[in-house]
Design an enzyme around this catalytic site. Structure first.
Site, PDB file in Angstrom:
ATOM      1  N   TYR A  50      -2.047  -0.400  11.031  1.00 53.22           N
ATOM      2  CA  TYR A  50      -2.140  -1.077   9.727  1.00 53.22           C
ATOM      3  C   TYR A  50      -0.924  -0.772   8.863  1.00 53.22           C
ATOM      4  O   TYR A  50      -0.246  -1.679   8.370  1.00 53.22           O
ATOM      5  CB  TYR A  50      -3.424  -0.655   8.995  1.00 53.22           C
ATOM      6  CG  TYR A  50      -3.409  -0.979   7.508  1.00 53.22           C
ATOM      7  CD1 TYR A  50      -3.449  -2.302   7.079  1.00 53.22           C
ATOM      8  CD2 TYR A  50      -3.323   0.037   6.548  1.00 53.22           C
ATOM      9  CE1 TYR A  50      -3.417  -2.611   5.718  1.00 53.22           C
ATOM     10  CE2 TYR A  50      -3.289  -0.266   5.193  1.00 53.22           C
ATOM     11  CZ  TYR A  50      -3.332  -1.590   4.783  1.00 53.22           C
ATOM     12  OH  TYR A  50      -3.289  -1.895   3.439  1.00 53.22           O
ATOM     13  N   THR A  68       0.811  -1.203   0.000  1.00 47.81           N
ATOM     14  CA  THR A  68       0.000   0.000   0.000  1.00 47.81           C
ATOM     15  C   THR A  68       0.854   1.268   0.000  1.00 47.81           C
ATOM     16  O   THR A  68       1.998   1.251   0.478  1.00 47.81           O
ATOM     17  CB  THR A  68      -0.892  -0.003   1.261  1.00 47.81           C
ATOM     18  OG1 THR A  68      -1.512   1.261   1.402  1.00 47.81           O
ATOM     19  CG2 THR A  68      -0.093  -0.277   2.532  1.00 47.81           C
ATOM     20  N   ASP A  69       0.261   2.358  -0.473  1.00 46.48           N
ATOM     21  CA  ASP A  69       0.963   3.649  -0.416  1.00 46.48           C
ATOM     22  C   ASP A  69       1.043   4.189   1.010  1.00 46.48           C
ATOM     23  O   ASP A  69       1.809   5.117   1.284  1.00 46.48           O
ATOM     24  CB  ASP A  69       0.283   4.679  -1.338  1.00 46.48           C
ATOM     25  CG  ASP A  69      -1.170   4.987  -1.005  1.00 46.48           C
ATOM     26  OD1 ASP A  69      -1.728   4.373  -0.073  1.00 46.48           O
ATOM     27  OD2 ASP A  69      -1.760   5.849  -1.692  1.00 46.48           O
ATOM     28  N   GLU A  70       0.237   3.608   1.936  1.00 46.50           N
ATOM     29  CA  GLU A  70       0.191   4.149   3.301  1.00 46.50           C
ATOM     30  C   GLU A  70       1.514   3.974   4.037  1.00 46.50           C
ATOM     31  O   GLU A  70       1.751   4.635   5.047  1.00 46.50           O
ATOM     32  CB  GLU A  70      -0.935   3.486   4.105  1.00 46.50           C
ATOM     33  CG  GLU A  70      -2.284   3.697   3.482  1.00 46.50           C
ATOM     34  CD  GLU A  70      -3.457   3.611   4.447  1.00 46.50           C
ATOM     35  OE1 GLU A  70      -3.245   3.540   5.662  1.00 46.50           O
ATOM     36  OE2 GLU A  70      -4.593   3.629   3.950  1.00 46.50           O
ATOM     37  N   LYS A  73       2.078  -3.204   7.433  1.00 47.32           N
ATOM     38  CA  LYS A  73       2.364  -3.402   5.994  1.00 47.32           C
ATOM     39  C   LYS A  73       3.820  -2.991   5.713  1.00 47.32           C
ATOM     40  O   LYS A  73       4.509  -3.646   4.916  1.00 47.32           O
ATOM     41  CB  LYS A  73       1.399  -2.596   5.124  1.00 47.32           C
ATOM     42  CG  LYS A  73      -0.031  -3.100   5.106  1.00 47.32           C
ATOM     43  CD  LYS A  73      -0.207  -4.509   4.541  1.00 47.32           C
ATOM     44  CE  LYS A  73       0.022  -4.589   3.047  1.00 47.32           C
ATOM     45  NZ  LYS A  73      -0.362  -5.921   2.506  1.00 47.32           N
TER      46      LYS A  73
HETATM   47  P1  NAD Z   1      -9.666  -7.325   2.223  1.00 44.11           P
HETATM   48  O1  NAD Z   1      -9.649  -7.024   3.680  1.00 44.11           O
HETATM   49  O2  NAD Z   1     -10.885  -7.042   1.434  1.00 44.11           O
HETATM   50  O3  NAD Z   1      -9.322  -8.869   1.987  1.00 44.11           O
HETATM   51  C1  NAD Z   1      -8.317  -9.530   2.684  1.00 44.11           C
HETATM   52  C2  NAD Z   1      -8.488 -11.026   2.448  1.00 44.11           C
HETATM   53  O4  NAD Z   1      -7.424 -11.700   3.142  1.00 44.11           O
HETATM   54  C3  NAD Z   1      -9.805 -11.582   3.000  1.00 44.11           C
HETATM   55  O5  NAD Z   1     -10.385 -12.458   2.051  1.00 44.11           O
HETATM   56  C4  NAD Z   1      -9.394 -12.333   4.244  1.00 44.11           C
HETATM   57  O6  NAD Z   1     -10.238 -13.428   4.565  1.00 44.11           O
HETATM   58  C5  NAD Z   1      -7.991 -12.790   3.866  1.00 44.11           C
HETATM   59  N1  NAD Z   1      -7.140 -13.021   5.047  1.00 44.11           N
HETATM   60  C6  NAD Z   1      -6.987 -12.213   6.128  1.00 44.11           C
HETATM   61  N2  NAD Z   1      -6.141 -12.774   7.004  1.00 44.11           N
HETATM   62  C7  NAD Z   1      -5.739 -13.957   6.456  1.00 44.11           C
HETATM   63  C8  NAD Z   1      -4.852 -14.964   6.870  1.00 44.11           C
HETATM   64  N3  NAD Z   1      -4.205 -14.908   8.053  1.00 44.11           N
HETATM   65  N4  NAD Z   1      -4.649 -16.031   6.057  1.00 44.11           N
HETATM   66  C9  NAD Z   1      -5.299 -16.111   4.868  1.00 44.11           C
HETATM   67  N5  NAD Z   1      -6.167 -15.177   4.437  1.00 44.11           N
HETATM   68  C10 NAD Z   1      -6.378 -14.113   5.215  1.00 44.11           C
HETATM   69  O7  NAD Z   1      -8.401  -6.572   1.653  1.00 44.11           O
HETATM   70  P2  NAD Z   1      -8.213  -5.866   0.218  1.00 44.11           P
HETATM   71  O8  NAD Z   1      -8.725  -4.485   0.294  1.00 44.11           O
HETATM   72  O9  NAD Z   1      -8.670  -6.786  -0.835  1.00 44.11           O
HETATM   73  O10 NAD Z   1      -6.619  -5.773   0.181  1.00 44.11           O
HETATM   74  C11 NAD Z   1      -5.827  -6.839  -0.347  1.00 44.11           C
HETATM   75  C12 NAD Z   1      -4.362  -6.460  -0.237  1.00 44.11           C
HETATM   76  O11 NAD Z   1      -4.138  -5.238  -0.948  1.00 44.11           O
HETATM   77  C13 NAD Z   1      -3.913  -6.193   1.203  1.00 44.11           C
HETATM   78  O12 NAD Z   1      -2.609  -6.715   1.338  1.00 44.11           O
HETATM   79  C14 NAD Z   1      -3.911  -4.683   1.327  1.00 44.11           C
HETATM   80  O13 NAD Z   1      -2.956  -4.253   2.266  1.00 44.11           O
HETATM   81  C15 NAD Z   1      -3.522  -4.279  -0.088  1.00 44.11           C
HETATM   82  N6  NAD Z   1      -4.004  -2.960  -0.545  1.00 44.11           N
HETATM   83  C16 NAD Z   1      -5.334  -2.638  -0.430  1.00 44.11           C
HETATM   84  C17 NAD Z   1      -5.771  -1.416  -0.948  1.00 44.11           C
HETATM   85  C18 NAD Z   1      -7.229  -1.007  -0.884  1.00 44.11           C
HETATM   86  O14 NAD Z   1      -7.541   0.145  -1.235  1.00 44.11           O
HETATM   87  N7  NAD Z   1      -8.137  -1.874  -0.485  1.00 44.11           N
HETATM   88  C19 NAD Z   1      -4.851  -0.537  -1.536  1.00 44.11           C
HETATM   89  C20 NAD Z   1      -3.502  -0.903  -1.612  1.00 44.11           C
HETATM   90  C21 NAD Z   1      -3.090  -2.125  -1.126  1.00 44.11           C
HETATM   91  O1  DAU Z   2      -4.130   3.962   0.486  1.00 41.21           O
HETATM   92  C1  DAU Z   2      -4.366   2.582   0.357  1.00 41.21           C
HETATM   93  C2  DAU Z   2      -5.203   2.105   1.522  1.00 41.21           C
HETATM   94  O2  DAU Z   2      -6.521   2.570   1.292  1.00 41.21           O
HETATM   95  C3  DAU Z   2      -5.196   0.591   1.705  1.00 41.21           C
HETATM   96  O3  DAU Z   2      -3.894   0.175   2.020  1.00 41.21           O
HETATM   97  C4  DAU Z   2      -6.160   0.172   2.825  1.00 41.21           C
HETATM   98  O4  DAU Z   2      -6.212  -1.234   2.910  1.00 41.21           O
HETATM   99  C5  DAU Z   2      -7.537   0.712   2.486  1.00 41.21           C
HETATM  100  O5  DAU Z   2      -8.428   0.411   3.531  1.00 41.21           O
HETATM  101  C6  DAU Z   2      -7.479   2.219   2.256  1.00 41.21           C
HETATM  102  O6  DAU Z   2      -7.193   2.920   3.504  1.00 41.21           O
HETATM  103  P1  DAU Z   2      -7.941   4.272   3.873  1.00 41.21           P
HETATM  104  O7  DAU Z   2      -7.885   4.452   5.333  1.00 41.21           O
HETATM  105  O8  DAU Z   2      -7.477   5.393   3.020  1.00 41.21           O
HETATM  106  O9  DAU Z   2      -9.436   3.857   3.353  1.00 41.21           O
HETATM  107  P2  DAU Z   2     -10.882   4.074   4.016  1.00 41.21           P
HETATM  108  O10 DAU Z   2     -11.867   3.716   2.964  1.00 41.21           O
HETATM  109  O11 DAU Z   2     -11.005   3.466   5.354  1.00 41.21           O
HETATM  110  O12 DAU Z   2     -10.934   5.661   4.206  1.00 41.21           O
HETATM  111  C7  DAU Z   2     -10.736   6.531   3.111  1.00 41.21           C
HETATM  112  C8  DAU Z   2     -10.763   7.939   3.665  1.00 41.21           C
HETATM  113  O13 DAU Z   2     -12.106   8.231   4.100  1.00 41.21           O
HETATM  114  C9  DAU Z   2      -9.889   8.155   4.883  1.00 41.21           C
HETATM  115  O14 DAU Z   2      -9.336   9.459   4.839  1.00 41.21           O
HETATM  116  C10 DAU Z   2     -10.849   8.016   6.059  1.00 41.21           C
HETATM  117  C11 DAU Z   2     -12.148   8.537   5.492  1.00 41.21           C
HETATM  118  N1  DAU Z   2     -13.380   7.924   6.049  1.00 41.21           N
HETATM  119  C12 DAU Z   2     -13.482   6.568   6.084  1.00 41.21           C
HETATM  120  C13 DAU Z   2     -14.612   5.961   6.585  1.00 41.21           C
HETATM  121  C14 DAU Z   2     -14.712   4.460   6.658  1.00 41.21           C
HETATM  122  C15 DAU Z   2     -14.450   8.734   6.453  1.00 41.21           C
HETATM  123  O15 DAU Z   2     -14.362   9.980   6.406  1.00 41.21           O
HETATM  124  N2  DAU Z   2     -15.578   8.135   6.941  1.00 41.21           N
HETATM  125  C16 DAU Z   2     -15.697   6.773   7.047  1.00 41.21           C
HETATM  126  O16 DAU Z   2     -16.744   6.285   7.546  1.00 41.21           O
END
Ligand code: NAD
Ligand code: DAU
Length: 353
Positions: free
Chosen positions: A159, A133-135, A163
């Site tokens: 988180y 992730t970019d975080e 990561k």
């Molecule tokens: P998600 O939370 O939707 O899915 C995670 C999946 O991993 C789930 O299916 C869960 O059951 C499985 N999991 C969790 N713990 C596990 C374990 N111990 N063993 C096996 N499986 C397990 O997450 P996502 O949003 O699909 O993100 C996927 C990946 O991409 C993550 O590594 C996250 O850090 C990264 N990522 C997410 C975003 C985003 O915006 N969602 C952005 C950048 C990177």
């Molecule tokens: O940047 C990549 C990341 O983006 C991934 O690595 C994470 O897995 C993914 O969850 C996401 O993280 P964020 O914290 O940016 O996403 P989230 O959707 O939780 O929140 C997006 C923005 O919106 C953040 O600034 C918090 C805000 N927010 C979120 C929720 C859930 C609100 O204002 N209200 C809300 O109820």
């Protein structure tokens, strides 16, 4: 040839598996622990498809990993599995340490052991692709340049710290043991199958239910948003052509403040599913900010474009319209998610705000 995908029942993992099998006959072994975020309904269209082998298990289970690697002999491990929600990491960081750090360590060790048994072309071809992730880069001031791959790590939440630790382990396994790794750091994804705890799907499902739309703090925090299908195509490009040991940032060239995101969702719902009670923006409420909330993320995605020829195909306008339409067309999926532990999570996170 086979891929081992971890976390393939989650949001991005399931989109990746579906996209992959829509374009390739190469089988996928899909290892997922089915936490609250894992949803096999995402993969319902693959039922009976022999190219998809689902395994219910944990990436921390070394014996299971050894068995799967020996049995299926994958040419790549694509590591999506993680605890992924920042707010959950604030309420309970333990699971993030366990899965994101210890789980990644166990997966690296199992892959290294498997890799050491390979010979010749199979050994040279193996890839461990770590999805990150970019975080990990921390928060940017409003005018600071976007994150490049050499930006210093400065994670601020449990988180992102977990990561960042996993990224460092992956890097070290390459430098120390020569494991052929690839790492991608991506910005905020949105699209189908996004669990409605994250900003965009939460706003869609709450608006449709006539519930408040909770914006943290002033709502001027900025994120870069990428349609999930574009993330999947970037991962395919990196897996196919990425240089071993390299890091690629993936982004949508689309920075937006949260407040604008929520207003865009409301405007689309006003157009596609108007409410008799008036514009959906009437439901917006400002709630207490997230502790340690990062103010701005921005991705400089020039390296992946220059070296691998990847650019996102969707604009935010096209991607968010597809996404809102998907949620409107999949009320059954939403209802299924909401009948599970999701309700308890809403109470934990929002009651005290
Ligand atoms: P998600 O939370 O939707 O899915 C995670 C999946 O991993 C789930 O299916 C869960 O059951 C499985 N999991 C969790 N713990 C596990 C374990 N111990 N063993 C096996 N499986 C397990 O997450 P996502 O949003 O699909 O993100 C996927 C990946 O991409 C993550 O590594 C996250 O850090 C990264 N990522 C997410 C975003 C985003 O915006 N969602 C952005 C950048 C990177
Ligand atoms: O940047 C990549 C990341 O983006 C991934 O690595 C994470 O897995 C993914 O969850 C996401 O993280 P964020 O914290 O940016 O996403 P989230 O959707 O939780 O929140 C997006 C923005 O919106 C953040 O600034 C918090 C805000 N927010 C979120 C929720 C859930 C609100 O204002 N209200 C809300 O109820």
């Amino acid at each position: 040839m086979t891929l081992l995908v971890t976390g393939g029942a989650g949001f991005i993992g399931s989109n990746f598996v579906l996209d992959w099998l829509a374009q390739s006959d190469e089988p996928v072994v899909d290892l997922d622990a089915l936490t609250y975020a894992g949803n096999l309904q995402n993969l319902a269209s693959l039922e009976g498809d022999a190219r998809h082998v689902f395994v219910h298990g944990d990436i921390g289970d070394r014996a299971l990993l050894d068995r799967l690697l020996a049995e299926h002999r994958p040419r790549a491990v694509l590591h999506f599995a993680a605890e992924s929600h920042v707010d959950r990491s604030i309420h309970g960081p333990g699971a993030f340490i366990k899965t994101n750090i210890e789980g990644t360590f166990t997966l690296l060790e199992a892959t290294r052991a498997y890799w050491s048994t390979l010979q010749g072309d199979a050994k040279a071809a193996l890839r461990f692709h770590h999805v990150s992730t970019d975080e990990v880069y921390g928060s940017l001031t409003p005018d600071a340049p976007a994150f490049t791959e050499s930006h210093p790590y400065a994670p601020n939440s449990p988180y992102s710290a977990s990561k960042a630790a996993s990224d460092h382990l992956v890097r070290a396994w390459h430098h120390t043991y020569g494991l052929p790794v690839l790492t991608t750091n991506c910005s905020n994804n949105y699209g189908p199958f996004h669990f409605p705890e994250k900003l965009i799907p939460l706003m869609i499902v709450n608006a449709l239910a006539g519930k408040p739309l909770p914006i943290y703090g002033d709502g001027l925090q900025v994120r870069d948003w990428l349609y999930v299908g574009d993330h999947c195509s970037a991962i395919r490009a990196v897996l196919a052509r990425g240089q071993v040991g390299e890091v690629y940032n993936i982004g949508g060239w689309n920075e937006m403040p949260n407040r604008d995101i929520v207003h865009t969702v409301c405007a689309l719902l006003d157009e596609l599913r108007p409410s008799s009670e008036g514009p959906y923006a009437r439901l917006i409420t400002h709630v207490k900010d997230r502790p340690g909330h990062d103010r701005r993320y921005a991705i400089d995605a020039r390296k992946i474009e220059r070296e691998l020829g990847w650019r996102p195909a969707e604009t935010f306008a096209s991607g968010i319209r597809k996404t809102v339409m998907w949620y409107l067309d999949h009320a059954d999926w939403v209802a299924n998610v909401q009948s599970g532990g999701y309700r308890d999570w809403l109470a934990t996170n929002y009651t005290a705000r």
